[in-house]
Design a protein around this motif. Structure first.
Motif, PDB file in Angstrom:
ATOM      1  N   THR A 180       0.859  -1.185   0.000  1.00 48.74           N
ATOM      2  CA  THR A 180       0.000   0.000   0.000  1.00 48.74           C
ATOM      3  C   THR A 180       0.895   1.233   0.000  1.00 48.74           C
ATOM      4  OG1 THR A 180      -1.822  -1.072   1.170  1.00 48.74           O
ATOM      5  CG2 THR A 180      -1.725   1.327   1.271  1.00 48.74           C
ATOM      6  N   VAL A 181       0.614   2.165  -0.923  1.00 51.01           N
ATOM      7  CA  VAL A 181       1.358   3.421  -0.990  1.00 51.01           C
ATOM      8  C   VAL A 181       0.395   4.550  -0.641  1.00 51.01           C
ATOM      9  CG1 VAL A 181       0.917   3.615  -3.496  1.00 51.01           C
ATOM     10  CG2 VAL A 181       2.782   4.919  -2.457  1.00 51.01           C
ATOM     11  N   GLY A 182       0.872   5.501   0.135  1.00 47.53           N
ATOM     12  CA  GLY A 182       0.031   6.623   0.543  1.00 47.53           C
ATOM     13  C   GLY A 182       0.749   7.949   0.373  1.00 47.53           C
ATOM     14  N   ILE A 183       0.022   8.964  -0.069  1.00 45.54           N
ATOM     15  CA  ILE A 183       0.573  10.314  -0.249  1.00 45.54           C
ATOM     16  C   ILE A 183      -0.134  11.248   0.718  1.00 45.54           C
ATOM     17  CG2 ILE A 183       0.914  12.232  -1.850  1.00 45.54           C
ATOM     18  CD1 ILE A 183       0.775  10.270  -4.153  1.00 45.54           C
ATOM     19  N   ALA A 184       0.632  11.860   1.620  1.00 49.05           N
ATOM     20  CA  ALA A 184       0.100  12.862   2.542  1.00 49.05           C
ATOM     21  C   ALA A 184       0.417  14.243   1.988  1.00 49.05           C
ATOM     22  CB  ALA A 184       0.724  12.682   3.926  1.00 49.05           C
ATOM     23  N   VAL A 185      -0.600  15.119   1.930  1.00 50.00           N
ATOM     24  CA  VAL A 185      -0.470  16.430   1.290  1.00 50.00           C
ATOM     25  C   VAL A 185      -0.393  17.518   2.358  1.00 50.00           C
ATOM     26  CG1 VAL A 185      -1.445  18.008  -0.411  1.00 50.00           C
ATOM     27  CG2 VAL A 185      -1.853  15.536  -0.628  1.00 50.00           C
ATOM     28  N   PHE A 186       0.578  18.426   2.196  1.00 53.70           N
ATOM     29  CA  PHE A 186       0.773  19.552   3.124  1.00 53.70           C
ATOM     30  C   PHE A 186       0.731  20.857   2.339  1.00 53.70           C
ATOM     31  CE2 PHE A 186       2.696  15.786   4.847  1.00 53.70           C
ATOM     32  CZ  PHE A 186       2.405  15.801   6.203  1.00 53.70           C
ATOM     33  N   ASP A 187       0.763  21.959   3.067  1.00 54.97           N
ATOM     34  CA  ASP A 187       0.745  23.269   2.399  1.00 54.97           C
ATOM     35  C   ASP A 187       2.122  23.672   1.883  1.00 54.97           C
ATOM     36  OD1 ASP A 187      -1.931  23.536   2.801  1.00 54.97           O
ATOM     37  OD2 ASP A 187      -1.782  24.977   4.463  1.00 54.97           O
ATOM     38  N   THR A 188       3.166  23.222   2.561  1.00 55.79           N
ATOM     39  CA  THR A 188       4.517  23.642   2.194  1.00 55.79           C
ATOM     40  C   THR A 188       5.467  22.453   2.112  1.00 55.79           C
ATOM     41  OG1 THR A 188       5.288  23.982   4.460  1.00 55.79           O
ATOM     42  CG2 THR A 188       4.146  25.838   3.407  1.00 55.79           C
ATOM     43  N   GLU A 189       6.587  22.675   1.446  1.00 56.32           N
ATOM     44  CA  GLU A 189       7.624  21.651   1.343  1.00 56.32           C
ATOM     45  C   GLU A 189       8.235  21.363   2.705  1.00 56.32           C
ATOM     46  OE1 GLU A 189      11.767  20.809  -1.181  1.00 56.32           O
ATOM     47  OE2 GLU A 189      10.917  22.834  -1.092  1.00 56.32           O
ATOM     48  N   ALA A 190       8.420  22.385   3.525  1.00 56.43           N
ATOM     49  CA  ALA A 190       9.037  22.205   4.841  1.00 56.43           C
ATOM     50  C   ALA A 190       8.202  21.286   5.724  1.00 56.43           C
ATOM     51  CB  ALA A 190       9.231  23.556   5.510  1.00 56.43           C
ATOM     52  N   GLN A 191       6.881  21.412   5.668  1.00 58.61           N
ATOM     53  CA  GLN A 191       6.009  20.563   6.486  1.00 58.61           C
ATOM     54  C   GLN A 191       6.118  19.099   6.053  1.00 58.61           C
ATOM     55  OE1 GLN A 191       2.364  22.716   5.598  1.00 58.61           O
ATOM     56  NE2 GLN A 191       2.242  23.478   7.722  1.00 58.61           N
ATOM     57  N   ALA A 192       6.114  18.857   4.734  1.00 60.06           N
ATOM     58  CA  ALA A 192       6.183  17.489   4.236  1.00 60.06           C
ATOM     59  C   ALA A 192       7.521  16.848   4.577  1.00 60.06           C
ATOM     60  CB  ALA A 192       5.971  17.494   2.726  1.00 60.06           C
ATOM     61  N   LYS A 193       8.599  17.611   4.428  1.00 60.02           N
ATOM     62  CA  LYS A 193       9.918  17.063   4.731  1.00 60.02           C
ATOM     63  C   LYS A 193      10.040  16.714   6.213  1.00 60.02           C
ATOM     64  CE  LYS A 193      13.383  18.895   2.648  1.00 60.02           C
ATOM     65  NZ  LYS A 193      14.451  19.857   2.229  1.00 60.02           N
ATOM     66  N   LYS A 194       9.514  17.554   7.053  1.00 58.95           N
ATOM     67  CA  LYS A 194       9.593  17.307   8.501  1.00 58.95           C
ATOM     68  C   LYS A 194       8.790  16.062   8.878  1.00 58.95           C
ATOM     69  CE  LYS A 194       9.117  19.658  12.945  1.00 58.95           C
ATOM     70  NZ  LYS A 194       8.710  20.921  13.634  1.00 58.95           N
ATOM     71  N   ALA A 195       7.625  15.892   8.276  1.00 56.64           N
ATOM     72  CA  ALA A 195       6.792  14.719   8.583  1.00 56.64           C
ATOM     73  C   ALA A 195       7.494  13.435   8.171  1.00 56.64           C
ATOM     74  CB  ALA A 195       5.447  14.845   7.876  1.00 56.64           C
ATOM     75  N   ALA A 196       8.158  13.438   7.010  1.00 56.33           N
ATOM     76  CA  ALA A 196       8.867  12.247   6.549  1.00 56.33           C
ATOM     77  C   ALA A 196      10.060  11.946   7.440  1.00 56.33           C
ATOM     78  CB  ALA A 196       9.318  12.448   5.111  1.00 56.33           C
ATOM     79  N   GLN A 197      10.758  12.978   7.885  1.00 54.65           N
ATOM     80  CA  GLN A 197      11.919  12.774   8.748  1.00 54.65           C
ATOM     81  C   GLN A 197      11.519  12.256  10.132  1.00 54.65           C
ATOM     82  OE1 GLN A 197      13.640  16.692   8.592  1.00 54.65           O
ATOM     83  NE2 GLN A 197      14.899  16.220   6.774  1.00 54.65           N
ATOM     84  N   GLN A 198      10.348  12.651  10.627  1.00 51.88           N
ATOM     85  CA  GLN A 198       9.884  12.245  11.961  1.00 51.88           C
ATOM     86  C   GLN A 198       9.098  10.931  11.951  1.00 51.88           C
ATOM     87  OE1 GLN A 198       7.542  15.599  13.218  1.00 51.88           O
ATOM     88  NE2 GLN A 198       9.326  16.770  13.945  1.00 51.88           N
ATOM     89  N   ALA A 199       8.910  10.370  10.773  1.00 54.68           N
ATOM     90  CA  ALA A 199       8.020   9.213  10.622  1.00 54.68           C
ATOM     91  C   ALA A 199       8.336   8.108  11.624  1.00 54.68           C
ATOM     92  CB  ALA A 199       8.094   8.678   9.206  1.00 54.68           C
ATOM     93  N   SER A 200       7.294   7.657  12.277  1.00 54.77           N
ATOM     94  CA  SER A 200       7.372   6.546  13.213  1.00 54.77           C
ATOM     95  C   SER A 200       6.045   5.803  13.121  1.00 54.77           C
ATOM     96  CB  SER A 200       7.603   7.047  14.643  1.00 54.77           C
ATOM     97  OG  SER A 200       7.675   5.978  15.559  1.00 54.77           O
ATOM     98  N   GLY A 201       6.063   4.511  13.411  1.00 56.01           N
ATOM     99  CA  GLY A 201       4.849   3.740  13.139  1.00 56.01           C
ATOM    100  C   GLY A 201       4.801   3.528  11.640  1.00 56.01           C
ATOM    101  N   GLY A 202       3.701   3.844  11.002  1.00 53.04           N
ATOM    102  CA  GLY A 202       3.661   3.695   9.556  1.00 53.04           C
ATOM    103  C   GLY A 202       2.277   3.836   8.981  1.00 53.04           C
ATOM    104  N   LEU A 203       2.213   3.677   7.695  1.00 55.56           N
ATOM    105  CA  LEU A 203       0.956   3.736   6.965  1.00 55.56           C
ATOM    106  C   LEU A 203       0.157   2.454   7.234  1.00 55.56           C
ATOM    107  CD1 LEU A 203      -0.394   5.616   4.744  1.00 55.56           C
ATOM    108  CD2 LEU A 203       0.548   4.008   3.077  1.00 55.56           C
ATOM    109  N   ALA A 204      -1.152   2.564   7.319  1.00 54.68           N
ATOM    110  CA  ALA A 204      -2.007   1.393   7.491  1.00 54.68           C
ATOM    111  C   ALA A 204      -2.255   0.754   6.134  1.00 54.68           C
ATOM    112  CB  ALA A 204      -3.334   1.793   8.140  1.00 54.68           C
ATOM    113  N   SER A 205      -2.081  -0.554   6.051  1.00 50.09           N
ATOM    114  CA  SER A 205      -2.315  -1.253   4.785  1.00 50.09           C
ATOM    115  C   SER A 205      -3.795  -1.168   4.414  1.00 50.09           C
ATOM    116  CB  SER A 205      -1.887  -2.714   4.908  1.00 50.09           C
ATOM    117  OG  SER A 205      -2.670  -3.378   5.904  1.00 50.09           O
TER     118      SER A 205
END
Length: 284
Positions: A180-205
């Motif tokens: 399963t692939v998921g795309i999370a949408v943010f308002d800015t590049e900085a928000q998306a980059k921070k979310a990916a760097q902090q990722a813990s747990g994961g996407l639900a299948s």
């Protein structure tokens, strides 16, 4: 011996001696006459040539209609016949360099520029996905503005705290492996980059549409997190049989990598389309 009638004679029996002085004078006189004849003839020839040349010059000048000028000179155009400067303006060239083409990433890094519709089909069209010689069947898809509902563990709060706006999910499967692939949408590049760097747990299948439940109930699965522009994208992949994934299970890694690469290309393509439209509008 005798030299003609009346000439001097001498010999064994003669008693006359030649007048050597008279003979020398006569020879000198003959030489002077010949020299003067030659000089006189040369002078006459020179005078004749000069007369011919003078006559030719006079005749030529007479024919040209102008005194002391060459006939070819009369063939040159006068000042009024010479071409003048053209009245047409000379071409001019701008010294200002044209603006560079828009950067596609600019159009997917800020919500103010990224105005194209966000739908499942715009990112994951069709009923299957082909990467090289590998074809994956498309399963269930999902689109929601409740970002935390698409996650497991701490990822939900991470998306929410960074300003997640919406999440799109799609599942693909091949030979007992599902991702399963998921795309999370943010308002800015900085928000998306921070979310990916902090990722813990994961996407639900996401199961359904021919794909059974997978990567649930504590099964060990492979998870990834990346970002590009204002989009963070995640995968979760494993066996539909429920078997745990190990580093030796290259099939699971291959499916996950293919979906990650395809998602990146789709996000970038979104920026390219909008940048191209903006460039066309600015020159229209």
């Amino acid at each position: 011996m005798s030299f003609g009638q009346g000439g001097p004679s001498w010999g064994p029996g003669g008693n006359h001696t030649p007048d050597w002085a008279a003979l020398a004078e006569e020879s000198a006189a003959r030489s002077r006459r010949k020299k003067w004849l030659l000089i006189g003839g040369g002078a006459l020839a020179t005078a004749a040539v000069a007369a011919i040349v003078a006559t030719a010059v006079i005749t030529t000048n007479h024919d040209s209609g102008s005194t002391g000028s060459d006939k070819n000179t009369g063939d040159l155009p006068g000042p009024a016949d010479l071409p003048t400067d053209s009245a047409e303006p000379a071409p001019s060239f701008s010294t200002v360099a044209p603006p560079p083409p828009p950067d596609p990433k600019d159009y997917i890094s800020d919500v103010k520029k990224d105005r194209a519709p966000i739908t499942v089909d715009s990112f994951y069209p069709g009923r299957k996905l082909t990467m090289g010689d590998r074809a994956y069947a498309k399963g269930a898809t999902h689109h929601t503005t409740s970002c935390a509902a698409t996650t497991q563990g701490a990822l939900g709060s991470i998306l929410t705290n960074n300003g997640c706006d919406q999440v799109i999910r799609a599942t693909y499967s091949r030979a007992g492996v599902a991702v399963t692939v998921g795309i999370a949408v943010f308002d800015t590049e900085a928000q998306a980059k921070k979310a990916a760097q902090q990722a813990s747990g994961g996407l639900a299948s996401l199961s359904g549409s021919g794909v059974p439940t997978f990567c649930r109930a504590g099964a060990i699965c492979r998870r990834t997190a990346n970002s590009y522009g204002r989009y963070a994208y995640f995968t979760v992949g494993g066996f539909t049989s429920g078997k745990n994934v190990t580093k030796a299970d290259r099939d699971v890694f291959t499916v996950g990598d293919d979906l990650t690469n395809f998602t990146f290309r789709q996000i970038r393509h979104r920026g390219e389309v909008q940048a191209s439209a903006a460039a066309t509008a600015s020159t229209g």
